[in-house]
Scaffold this motif. Structure first.
Motif, PDB file in Angstrom:
ATOM      1  N   HIS A 164      -6.327   2.518  -3.999  1.00  0.00           N
ATOM      2  CA  HIS A 164      -6.246   2.825  -2.558  1.00  0.00           C
ATOM      3  C   HIS A 164      -6.628   4.299  -2.324  1.00  0.00           C
ATOM      4  O   HIS A 164      -6.113   4.920  -1.413  1.00  0.00           O
ATOM      5  CB  HIS A 164      -4.825   2.515  -2.063  1.00  0.00           C
ATOM      6  CG  HIS A 164      -4.645   2.444  -0.573  1.00  0.00           C
ATOM      7  ND1 HIS A 164      -5.566   1.882   0.280  1.00  0.00           N
ATOM      8  CD2 HIS A 164      -3.628   2.865   0.234  1.00  0.00           C
ATOM      9  CE1 HIS A 164      -5.110   1.963   1.527  1.00  0.00           C
ATOM     10  NE2 HIS A 164      -3.944   2.568   1.536  1.00  0.00           N
ATOM     11  N   HIS A 167      -6.207   9.115   0.477  1.00  0.00           N
ATOM     12  CA  HIS A 167      -6.074   8.289   1.680  1.00  0.00           C
ATOM     13  C   HIS A 167      -6.870   8.837   2.870  1.00  0.00           C
ATOM     14  O   HIS A 167      -6.366   8.931   3.994  1.00  0.00           O
ATOM     15  CB  HIS A 167      -4.583   8.165   2.047  1.00  0.00           C
ATOM     16  CG  HIS A 167      -4.249   6.895   2.783  1.00  0.00           C
ATOM     17  ND1 HIS A 167      -4.341   6.776   4.153  1.00  0.00           N
ATOM     18  CD2 HIS A 167      -3.815   5.689   2.341  1.00  0.00           C
ATOM     19  CE1 HIS A 167      -3.964   5.541   4.511  1.00  0.00           C
ATOM     20  NE2 HIS A 167      -3.644   4.880   3.431  1.00  0.00           N
ATOM     21  N   ASP A 209       0.816  -1.213   0.000  1.00  0.00           N
ATOM     22  CA  ASP A 209       0.000   0.000   0.000  1.00  0.00           C
ATOM     23  C   ASP A 209       0.850   1.263   0.000  1.00  0.00           C
ATOM     24  O   ASP A 209       1.981   1.263   0.480  1.00  0.00           O
ATOM     25  CB  ASP A 209      -0.838   0.055   1.279  1.00  0.00           C
ATOM     26  CG  ASP A 209      -2.068  -0.814   1.203  1.00  0.00           C
ATOM     27  OD1 ASP A 209      -2.167  -1.631   0.278  1.00  0.00           O
ATOM     28  OD2 ASP A 209      -2.923  -0.660   2.089  1.00  0.00           O
ATOM     29  N   ASP A 210       0.225   2.324  -0.458  1.00  0.00           N
ATOM     30  CA  ASP A 210       0.660   3.717  -0.243  1.00  0.00           C
ATOM     31  C   ASP A 210       1.723   4.218  -1.225  1.00  0.00           C
ATOM     32  O   ASP A 210       2.205   5.335  -1.081  1.00  0.00           O
ATOM     33  CB  ASP A 210       1.117   3.977   1.204  1.00  0.00           C
ATOM     34  CG  ASP A 210      -0.009   3.822   2.215  1.00  0.00           C
ATOM     35  OD1 ASP A 210      -1.133   3.487   1.800  1.00  0.00           O
ATOM     36  OD2 ASP A 210       0.240   4.030   3.408  1.00  0.00           O
ATOM     37  N   HIS A 239       3.583  -2.303   3.172  1.00  0.00           N
ATOM     38  CA  HIS A 239       3.605  -0.914   2.695  1.00  0.00           C
ATOM     39  C   HIS A 239       4.934  -0.599   2.009  1.00  0.00           C
ATOM     40  O   HIS A 239       5.998  -0.838   2.581  1.00  0.00           O
ATOM     41  CB  HIS A 239       3.402   0.047   3.877  1.00  0.00           C
ATOM     42  CG  HIS A 239       2.022   0.002   4.441  1.00  0.00           C
ATOM     43  ND1 HIS A 239       1.600  -1.016   5.260  1.00  0.00           N
ATOM     44  CD2 HIS A 239       0.958   0.838   4.274  1.00  0.00           C
ATOM     45  CE1 HIS A 239       0.326  -0.795   5.600  1.00  0.00           C
ATOM     46  NE2 HIS A 239      -0.088   0.313   5.012  1.00  0.00           N
TER      47      HIS A 239
HETATM   48 ZN   LIG Z   1      -2.758   3.071   3.142  1.00  0.00          ZN
END
Ligand SMILES: [Zn+2]
Length: 206
Positions: free
Chosen positions: A62, A66, A10-11, A153
């Motif tokens: 995603h 956020h 993620d991210d 992540h």
């Molecule tokens: Zn995230």
């Protein structure tokens, strides 16, 4: 049939840590899935995302910014989702197939307004800087089961996760796991992902 697992990051995307993750996946001949935050997409990081795609990895949604989606009205939930999908299509030419809610915050409005299966994941607190690579490895190895979606992540500077996967991949291979994308792990296990489930394992039924 052999055991399967999906690494999900993620991210990203970014030009600092995402390429290091890709290097390790490539060295090990495996694929993973990347859940992008659209606001992190730049000309340079888009190229990193395209590299992931060329390697056979999957690019997923995603949101744009956020946010805590459970605190937003339906039109803003849709804008966060649609905006991210548009950016992913713009840079890769392909639509995302899965969604991960930021902070895994969901409510009925979030489920009702996002038209993709939701992925949560088996985490190892790798968003907390003080959790060491060793602790991340131990948290994954102590929990992992066939069909798991592992939550990681690739945010810029998350060096401990780079170190952790360097160890985790060969260790999981040794235990008989194969690494698949989110789409592949559902397909290979004969599961059609359903709406309304927050999946951490493909065999979940609720
Ligand atoms: Zn995230």
């Amino acid at each position: 049939m052999s055991k399967t697992v999906a690494f999900t990051f993620d991210d990203g995307p970014n030009t600092v840590t995402t390429p290091r993750v890709l290097d390790i996946l490539e060295e090990n001949g495996i694929v993973a899935s990347f859940f992008l935050i659209a606001r992190n997409i730049t000309e340079e990081s888009a190229e990193v995302a395209r590299r992931a795609l060329r390697m056979g990895c999957e690019i997923n949604n995603h949101t744009v910014n956020h946010p805590h989606l459970d605190r937003l009205p339906p039109e803003e939930i849709r804008a966060e989702f649609d905006g991210c999908t548009e950016q992913i299509v713009r840079i890769t030419g392909q639509k995302p197939k899965f969604f991960r809610p930021p902070f895994i915050d969901v409510n009925q409005d979030v489920f009702d307004n996002i038209d993709l299966p939701f992925i949560s994941g088996v985490g190892c607190r790798d968003w907390e800087p003080q959790v060491t690579a060793r602790e991340r490895i131990d948290l994954v190895m102590s929990q992992v089961r066939d069909g798991d979606l592992i939550l990681l992540h690739d945010m810029a500077g998350n060096e401990n996760t780079v170190e952790a996967i360097r160890f985790l991949i060969p260790e999981l291979k040794k235990q008989g796991y194969r690494f698949l994308t989110c789409s592949q792990i559902f397909a290979e296990n004969g599961v059609t992902p359903r709406r309304g489930i927050l999946y951490s394992n493909v065999f979940q039924t609720a």
